[in-house]
Design a protein around this motif. Sequence first.
Motif, PDB file in Angstrom:
ATOM      1  N   HIS A  13     117.272 152.236  61.171  1.00 26.95           N
ATOM      2  CA  HIS A  13     115.913 151.960  61.620  1.00 26.95           C
ATOM      3  C   HIS A  13     115.149 151.328  60.464  1.00 26.95           C
ATOM      4  O   HIS A  13     115.050 151.908  59.397  1.00 26.95           O
ATOM      5  CB  HIS A  13     115.272 153.282  62.067  1.00 26.95           C
ATOM      6  CG  HIS A  13     113.848 153.149  62.455  1.00 26.95           C
ATOM      7  ND1 HIS A  13     113.467 152.866  63.743  1.00 26.95           N
ATOM      8  CD2 HIS A  13     112.708 153.229  61.730  1.00 26.95           C
ATOM      9  CE1 HIS A  13     112.136 152.781  63.774  1.00 26.95           C
ATOM     10  NE2 HIS A  13     111.678 152.992  62.579  1.00 26.95           N
ATOM     11  N   SER A  14     114.638 150.115  60.682  1.00 28.31           N
ATOM     12  CA  SER A  14     113.881 149.436  59.626  1.00 28.31           C
ATOM     13  C   SER A  14     112.390 149.668  59.815  1.00 28.31           C
ATOM     14  O   SER A  14     111.918 149.802  60.936  1.00 28.31           O
ATOM     15  CB  SER A  14     114.135 147.930  59.670  1.00 28.31           C
ATOM     16  OG  SER A  14     115.489 147.655  59.481  1.00 28.31           O
ATOM     17  N   GLU A  15     111.673 149.723  58.724  1.00 25.05           N
ATOM     18  CA  GLU A  15     110.218 149.821  58.779  1.00 25.05           C
ATOM     19  C   GLU A  15     109.626 148.435  58.507  1.00 25.05           C
ATOM     20  O   GLU A  15     110.133 147.714  57.640  1.00 25.05           O
ATOM     21  CB  GLU A  15     109.710 150.806  57.720  1.00 25.05           C
ATOM     22  CG  GLU A  15     109.964 152.261  58.075  1.00 25.05           C
ATOM     23  CD  GLU A  15     109.276 152.704  59.358  1.00 25.05           C
ATOM     24  OE1 GLU A  15     108.152 152.248  59.641  1.00 25.05           O
ATOM     25  OE2 GLU A  15     109.884 153.502  60.106  1.00 25.05           O
ATOM     26  N   PRO A  16     108.556 148.070  59.241  1.00 29.05           N
ATOM     27  CA  PRO A  16     107.984 146.733  59.002  1.00 29.05           C
ATOM     28  C   PRO A  16     107.337 146.620  57.625  1.00 29.05           C
ATOM     29  O   PRO A  16     106.776 147.586  57.107  1.00 29.05           O
ATOM     30  CB  PRO A  16     106.941 146.592  60.119  1.00 29.05           C
ATOM     31  CG  PRO A  16     106.666 147.965  60.595  1.00 29.05           C
ATOM     32  CD  PRO A  16     107.889 148.774  60.336  1.00 29.05           C
TER      33      PRO A  16
END
Lengths: 103, 301
Positions: A13-16
């Motif tokens: 899961h990437s964070e913006p």
Amino acid sequence: MEKKTPFAERKSHSEPGPGDGGRTGSWRVLRPIIDPEKCIPAKTNKKACFACWLYCPDGVITKTLLPAIDYEYCKGCGICAEECPSGAITMVEETLLIMEEEK
Amino acid sequence: MTAKTTILNLTDEEFVHPGNRACSGCGLSIIYRTALKALGRDTILVVPPSCLTVLQGLYPVAATQLPSLNVTFASTAAAATGVLGALRAQGREKTTVAAWAGDGGTADIGLQALSGACERGENFIFFCYDNEAYMNTGVQRSGTTPQHVLTTTTPISGKPQKKKDVPAIMAAHGLDYIATASAAYPIDLYDKTIKAKTFTGPRYLHIHTPCPAGWGFLPQMTVKIGRLAVETGLFDLYEIENGRFRLTGQSAKMLGKKRLPVGDYFKTQSRFKALTDAHIEEIQQDVDRKWNAYENNDSPR
């Protein structure tokens, strides 16, 4: 024993955030420079034109009376200079500017 | 309808972070930035492997501020169906689900899933950004690469086959809203995305996206080349609303007027180097025939 994460929660899961490709401003060969004498919204002091803001692929130009360019991330494509109806943006050799700044 | 969208009233809220991995002068960045403004915050994106996956960022940083699900190449529309099912179970039916695929992920690898989802009438918007080859893997030919174009898999005399007309395939599914747009006309794309949101069921947008690296032109020419494709009549801006075909924007303005010769467009890009004068003449005749049909109100579709 270490508690196992449920399978459904095991995901990447990437964070913006800005700059996932690094400081893309370092890709630039030519630097766009806006001439406030020619820029339509700066010259007339009215909200107008903003073609550079609309067409900038990276969204690094602000929609302000004198548009400002974020050189940290501007990739130097030159679309803004090409699309500017009043020819207010010139593309200047980045190396010359860096040499001048270092003087 | 609300007031006409102009550069001045278009929101300056950004949904894509700068510093992403898209190439300098990327046409996709322009349309992605603009269309997300129209889609708004309450949107979930579904994206297969494509240039957009590169633009969206590698783990752990994402360039897109909206939730986005990365799925396998062939499953874009099927995965969007799954997201819709999950939202229905949670009672969040107002959330927009937008699938964004490249031309390969739409016209070639993803076509079966897309056709199935459209036939089932799933409630999503499908965006196909058409850069006319598999750009992110290194310019291999795709179903929508135009005829005679040089790619790394058709390196000598260009692709022998003609371009696949995907919007026409989608029109044959009887969708309520289908539109084409171009990276050179972001406001037109914004308006069409807003309009697409007012419909329910599957909606399809096909966007012509110039690619400096793959097409062989300088990065500052992206918008000019997109515009030239429309002004020569090679790519048309239109929408099909409840089965009614209508040219829009610049293409509508060109009805009954003289168009630029198609050769002007081919001269600007190195991917058209294999074109002979006879090819250009043939393509010009095809374009003239198409536009004759438009002008005589006799839709070619």
